[in-house]
Motif scaffolding. Sequence first.
Motif, short mmCIF file in Angstrom:
data_model
loop_
_atom_site.label_atom_id
_atom_site.label_comp_id
_atom_site.label_asym_id
_atom_site.label_seq_id
_atom_site.Cartn_x
_atom_site.Cartn_y
_atom_site.Cartn_z
N ASN A 3 -120.16 -46.73 -42.97
CA ASN A 3 -120.82 -45.46 -43.25
C ASN A 3 -120.26 -44.33 -42.39
O ASN A 3 -120.45 -43.15 -42.71
CB ASN A 3 -122.32 -45.58 -43.05
N LEU A 4 -119.57 -44.68 -41.32
CA LEU A 4 -118.93 -43.66 -40.50
C LEU A 4 -117.82 -42.93 -41.24
O LEU A 4 -117.37 -41.87 -40.79
CB LEU A 4 -118.40 -44.28 -39.20
N LYS A 39 -120.48 -37.68 -34.02
CA LYS A 39 -119.22 -37.69 -33.30
C LYS A 39 -119.46 -37.26 -31.85
O LYS A 39 -120.27 -36.37 -31.58
CB LYS A 39 -118.23 -36.71 -33.94
N LYS A 40 -118.72 -37.87 -30.97
CA LYS A 40 -118.76 -37.46 -29.57
C LYS A 40 -118.37 -35.99 -29.46
O LYS A 40 -117.39 -35.54 -30.07
CB LYS A 40 -117.79 -38.32 -28.77
N GLY A 41 -119.15 -35.22 -28.71
CA GLY A 41 -118.83 -33.83 -28.49
C GLY A 41 -119.52 -32.86 -29.44
O GLY A 41 -119.51 -31.65 -29.19
N VAL A 42 -120.11 -33.37 -30.53
CA VAL A 42 -120.83 -32.47 -31.44
C VAL A 42 -122.01 -31.82 -30.72
O VAL A 42 -122.32 -30.65 -30.93
CB VAL A 42 -121.30 -33.23 -32.69
N MET A 56 -108.57 -43.10 -32.46
CA MET A 56 -109.99 -42.78 -32.56
C MET A 56 -110.82 -44.06 -32.52
O MET A 56 -110.50 -45.03 -33.22
CB MET A 56 -110.30 -42.04 -33.87
N SER A 57 -111.84 -44.09 -31.66
CA SER A 57 -112.67 -45.28 -31.53
C SER A 57 -113.99 -45.11 -32.26
O SER A 57 -114.55 -44.01 -32.33
CB SER A 57 -112.94 -45.57 -30.05
N ARG A 58 -114.45 -46.20 -32.82
CA ARG A 58 -115.74 -46.24 -33.52
C ARG A 58 -116.59 -47.34 -32.91
O ARG A 58 -116.06 -48.37 -32.46
CB ARG A 58 -115.55 -46.53 -35.00
N GLY A 59 -117.89 -47.14 -32.93
CA GLY A 59 -118.77 -48.18 -32.40
C GLY A 59 -120.22 -47.93 -32.76
O GLY A 59 -120.58 -46.92 -33.37
N ILE A 60 -121.05 -48.88 -32.37
CA ILE A 60 -122.49 -48.85 -32.65
C ILE A 60 -123.23 -48.90 -31.33
O ILE A 60 -122.93 -49.74 -30.46
CB ILE A 60 -122.90 -50.06 -33.51
N GLY A 118 -120.87 -41.24 -24.72
CA GLY A 118 -120.28 -42.55 -24.47
C GLY A 118 -118.82 -42.61 -24.89
O GLY A 118 -118.19 -41.59 -25.20
N PRO A 119 -118.25 -43.81 -24.96
CA PRO A 119 -116.82 -43.96 -25.21
C PRO A 119 -116.40 -43.82 -26.67
O PRO A 119 -115.21 -43.65 -26.95
CB PRO A 119 -116.53 -45.38 -24.71
N PHE A 120 -117.35 -43.91 -27.62
CA PHE A 120 -116.97 -43.91 -29.03
C PHE A 120 -116.80 -42.49 -29.57
O PHE A 120 -117.69 -41.64 -29.39
CB PHE A 120 -118.02 -44.65 -29.87
N ASP A 121 -115.70 -42.24 -30.23
CA ASP A 121 -115.46 -40.93 -30.85
C ASP A 121 -116.38 -40.72 -32.05
O ASP A 121 -116.82 -39.61 -32.30
CB ASP A 121 -114.00 -40.80 -31.29
N GLU A 122 -116.61 -41.78 -32.80
CA GLU A 122 -117.56 -41.77 -33.91
C GLU A 122 -118.51 -42.94 -33.72
O GLU A 122 -118.07 -44.04 -33.37
CB GLU A 122 -116.85 -41.88 -35.26
N PHE A 123 -119.79 -42.72 -33.95
CA PHE A 123 -120.75 -43.78 -33.63
C PHE A 123 -121.94 -43.76 -34.56
O PHE A 123 -122.31 -42.75 -35.15
CB PHE A 123 -121.24 -43.62 -32.18
#
Length: 302
Positions: A115-116, A166-169, A1-5, A94-99
């Motif tokens: 905070n994610l 999250k991506k896809g929400v 799982m990827s995370r980003g800002i 985008g590419p991040f699963d959680e952002f």
Amino acid sequence: MSRGIYIIANDRVIDQTIALIKSIRFYDAETPIMMIPYDDNYGAIADLLTTTYGVQIYEDLEFVNRLSIKLSDVFGQRFFARPNQFRKQACWFGPFDEFLYIDTDIVVFEKIADNLNYLSEYDFICCDYQHNGGIENVFSPKVIELNVFSEPELKDVFNCGFWGSKKGVITEDDLYATFEECAQHPEYFDFTQKTSDQPIINYMILKRVPKRFNIVRRPGGGPGNWGGSTRFQRDGFRLIDPNVNQPLQYLHWAGIRIEPGCPYWEIWEHYRYLNEEKPAYYPSVKRKKSLRQRLASLIKGR
């Protein structure tokens, strides 16, 4: 799982963007940061961020442009004061699963990506006291009169300068359907302060994302973060909110021009020029007078 800002920027906000990026990197050297161009005027900031700070540029810029145009077209190209703000909705794809999404008129005081962790329980997070001001700058009283939202739901309004998900929400169909629905009821929204994305995106989250959480409601409460609040106390180059006796997580100069003399200028200046020499002086900026000011000047014979 990827995370980003994600951030959104162009060459007009280079200094603000540098201050934000430096503050993020001061507390967190690892979390990826990706810039979505606000418009086509982004060459200088893109070169600087990619070569100096390791920021990535959102890859599918054709999609960003198409998404922004399609969303603003629903209302008509001249309806919104700043339609390009809708480009930030590319975060969902985008590419991040959680952002996290963070506006450039912010500096942070912690490893903000932590905070994610709240997304293990929720699908959407924000972190502000926008709800304390009621529905102003988001909705009109019509949403109460027509029972569009309940009172508890309206306590979840948030500032669109800082949020995470999250991506896809939210899907493209969700976005387009929401905008179509909102375009049929412009009377629901408060655009008097020239907000663009905030009313519509609040509507979308309140309608489509039930598992949401405002971080200031955590046990023990949370600190404020608006740059217009005068109560914050300096602790080096961080701030403390005496109301909860906690350090601020971030400071947001929403609606405030960041310049010498503005609230908490020394905090912003510190992060902007971290590891750099500060300017000896700042050139004054001449601003155009408003129509009201010009008329007043004419009446006074100036």
